[in-house]
Write a protein that holds these residues in place. Structure first.
Motif, mmCIF file in Angstrom:
data_model
loop_
_atom_site.group_PDB
_atom_site.id
_atom_site.type_symbol
_atom_site.label_atom_id
_atom_site.label_comp_id
_atom_site.label_asym_id
_atom_site.label_seq_id
_atom_site.Cartn_x
_atom_site.Cartn_y
_atom_site.Cartn_z
ATOM 1 N N CYS A 191 1.038 -1.329 -0.003
ATOM 2 C CA CYS A 191 0.058 -0.028 0.114
ATOM 3 C C CYS A 191 0.762 1.212 0.027
ATOM 4 N N TRP A 192 1.856 1.297 0.705
ATOM 5 C CA TRP A 192 2.995 2.366 0.729
ATOM 6 C C TRP A 192 3.468 2.578 -0.582
ATOM 7 N N ILE A 193 3.870 1.436 -1.336
ATOM 8 C CA ILE A 193 4.236 1.504 -2.721
ATOM 9 C C ILE A 193 3.129 2.253 -3.664
ATOM 10 N N LEU A 194 1.975 1.809 -3.623
ATOM 11 C CA LEU A 194 0.982 2.721 -4.320
ATOM 12 C C LEU A 194 0.900 4.094 -3.720
ATOM 13 N N LEU A 195 0.903 4.636 -2.666
ATOM 14 C CA LEU A 195 0.926 5.768 -2.188
ATOM 15 C C LEU A 195 2.114 6.448 -2.665
ATOM 16 N N MET A 196 3.245 6.026 -2.820
ATOM 17 C CA MET A 196 4.440 6.659 -3.032
ATOM 18 C C MET A 196 4.304 6.883 -4.720
ATOM 19 N N ILE A 197 3.721 6.073 -5.369
ATOM 20 C CA ILE A 197 3.481 6.319 -7.001
ATOM 21 C C ILE A 197 2.619 7.326 -7.185
ATOM 22 N N GLY A 198 1.694 7.277 -6.387
ATOM 23 C CA GLY A 198 0.845 8.606 -6.630
ATOM 24 C C GLY A 198 1.512 9.983 -6.225
ATOM 25 N N ALA A 199 2.241 9.980 -5.111
ATOM 26 C CA ALA A 199 3.112 10.959 -4.490
ATOM 27 C C ALA A 199 4.160 11.428 -5.868
ATOM 28 N N MET A 200 4.971 10.524 -6.393
ATOM 29 C CA MET A 200 5.769 10.737 -7.437
ATOM 30 C C MET A 200 4.947 11.324 -8.679
ATOM 31 N N VAL A 201 3.689 10.884 -8.902
ATOM 32 C CA VAL A 201 3.102 11.375 -10.143
ATOM 33 C C VAL A 201 2.655 13.015 -9.697
ATOM 34 N N THR A 202 2.241 13.153 -8.331
ATOM 35 C CA THR A 202 1.903 14.599 -8.093
ATOM 36 C C THR A 202 2.934 15.313 -8.251
ATOM 37 N N HIS A 203 4.085 15.085 -7.362
ATOM 38 C CA HIS A 203 5.348 15.989 -7.622
ATOM 39 C C HIS A 203 5.632 16.055 -9.038
ATOM 40 N N ALA A 204 5.812 15.101 -9.903
ATOM 41 C CA ALA A 204 5.985 15.212 -11.237
ATOM 42 C C ALA A 204 5.282 16.426 -11.865
ATOM 43 N N TYR B 108 11.623 15.794 -4.905
ATOM 44 C CA TYR B 108 10.752 15.067 -4.269
ATOM 45 C C TYR B 108 10.283 13.668 -4.823
ATOM 46 N N VAL B 109 10.324 13.969 -6.027
ATOM 47 C CA VAL B 109 10.078 12.633 -7.102
ATOM 48 C C VAL B 109 11.157 11.569 -6.546
ATOM 49 N N ALA B 110 12.443 12.055 -6.641
ATOM 50 C CA ALA B 110 13.490 11.232 -6.243
ATOM 51 C C ALA B 110 13.404 10.699 -4.825
ATOM 52 N N LEU B 111 12.991 11.633 -3.883
ATOM 53 C CA LEU B 111 12.869 11.234 -2.614
ATOM 54 C C LEU B 111 11.770 10.159 -2.358
ATOM 55 N N ASN B 112 10.682 10.292 -2.946
ATOM 56 C CA ASN B 112 9.401 9.522 -3.006
ATOM 57 C C ASN B 112 9.921 7.977 -3.624
ATOM 58 N N PHE B 113 10.843 8.156 -4.650
ATOM 59 C CA PHE B 113 11.303 6.991 -5.210
ATOM 60 C C PHE B 113 12.219 6.186 -4.170
ATOM 61 N N VAL B 114 12.977 6.807 -3.369
ATOM 62 C CA VAL B 114 13.664 6.326 -2.439
ATOM 63 C C VAL B 114 12.852 5.324 -1.399
ATOM 64 N N TYR B 115 11.749 6.137 -0.950
ATOM 65 C CA TYR B 115 10.725 5.639 0.016
ATOM 66 C C TYR B 115 10.069 4.523 -0.698
ATOM 67 N N LEU B 116 9.798 4.345 -1.891
ATOM 68 C CA LEU B 116 9.199 3.355 -2.586
ATOM 69 C C LEU B 116 10.238 2.151 -2.603
ATOM 70 N N ALA B 117 11.533 2.407 -2.833
ATOM 71 C CA ALA B 117 12.279 1.384 -2.954
ATOM 72 C C ALA B 117 12.595 0.674 -1.533
ATOM 73 N N LEU B 118 12.555 1.441 -0.444
ATOM 74 C CA LEU B 118 12.502 0.922 0.773
ATOM 75 C C LEU B 118 11.255 0.109 1.038
ATOM 76 N N ALA B 119 10.279 0.505 0.754
ATOM 77 C CA ALA B 119 8.710 -0.276 0.909
ATOM 78 C C ALA B 119 9.153 -1.704 0.030
#
Length: 130
Positions: A84-97, A104-115
């Protein structure tokens, strides 16, 4: 491996709790000011209800990352929360892009990778079940 998964899970828990509490409890105008100063600013274009809902979801994610395993009640929910966090981070990356906020896209990608690491580890080699 188990220790690394717990450390990453703890990091994601702290991140989700802090980010969620900020969104859920900080007055929207203060959140907008903070976002503008830090270069975020997406909250200015979102309704207060949407921002608060995201905050509550992040707080629930913080609980889902640790409590099921710590209490040994449906520990598979740790891996489900990571997905679910991965899906949330995809949404965050799209929003920031969309707003050109690529740091912030890069930062959210790091969070996505950790999840992704947590989901892989808890569904696979270090599963709590079996």
């Amino acid at each position: 491996m188990n220790l690394a998964l717990w450390i990453v899970t703890g990091l994601l828990t702290a991140l989700a709790l802090f980010g969620g509490a900020t969104k859920a409890f900080m007055p929207k105008n203060k959140l907008d000011e903070l976002g503008t100063k830090s270069g975020g600013g997406w909250t200015e274009r979102a309704s207060a209800g949407f921002v608060r809902t995201l905050g509550v979801l992040e707080i629930l994610a913080a609980a889902g990352f640790t409590l099921p395993a710590a209490l040994d009640i449906a520990p598979i929910m740790v891996a489900v929360t990571a997905v679910c966090w991965i899906l949330l981070m995809i949404g965050a990356m799209v929003t920031h892009a969309r707003y050109g906020q690529y740091k912030y896209v890069a930062l959210n990608f790091v969070y996505l990778a950790l999840a992704t690491f947590v989901a892989w580890g808890r569904f696979g080699p270090e599963s709590f079940i079996g």
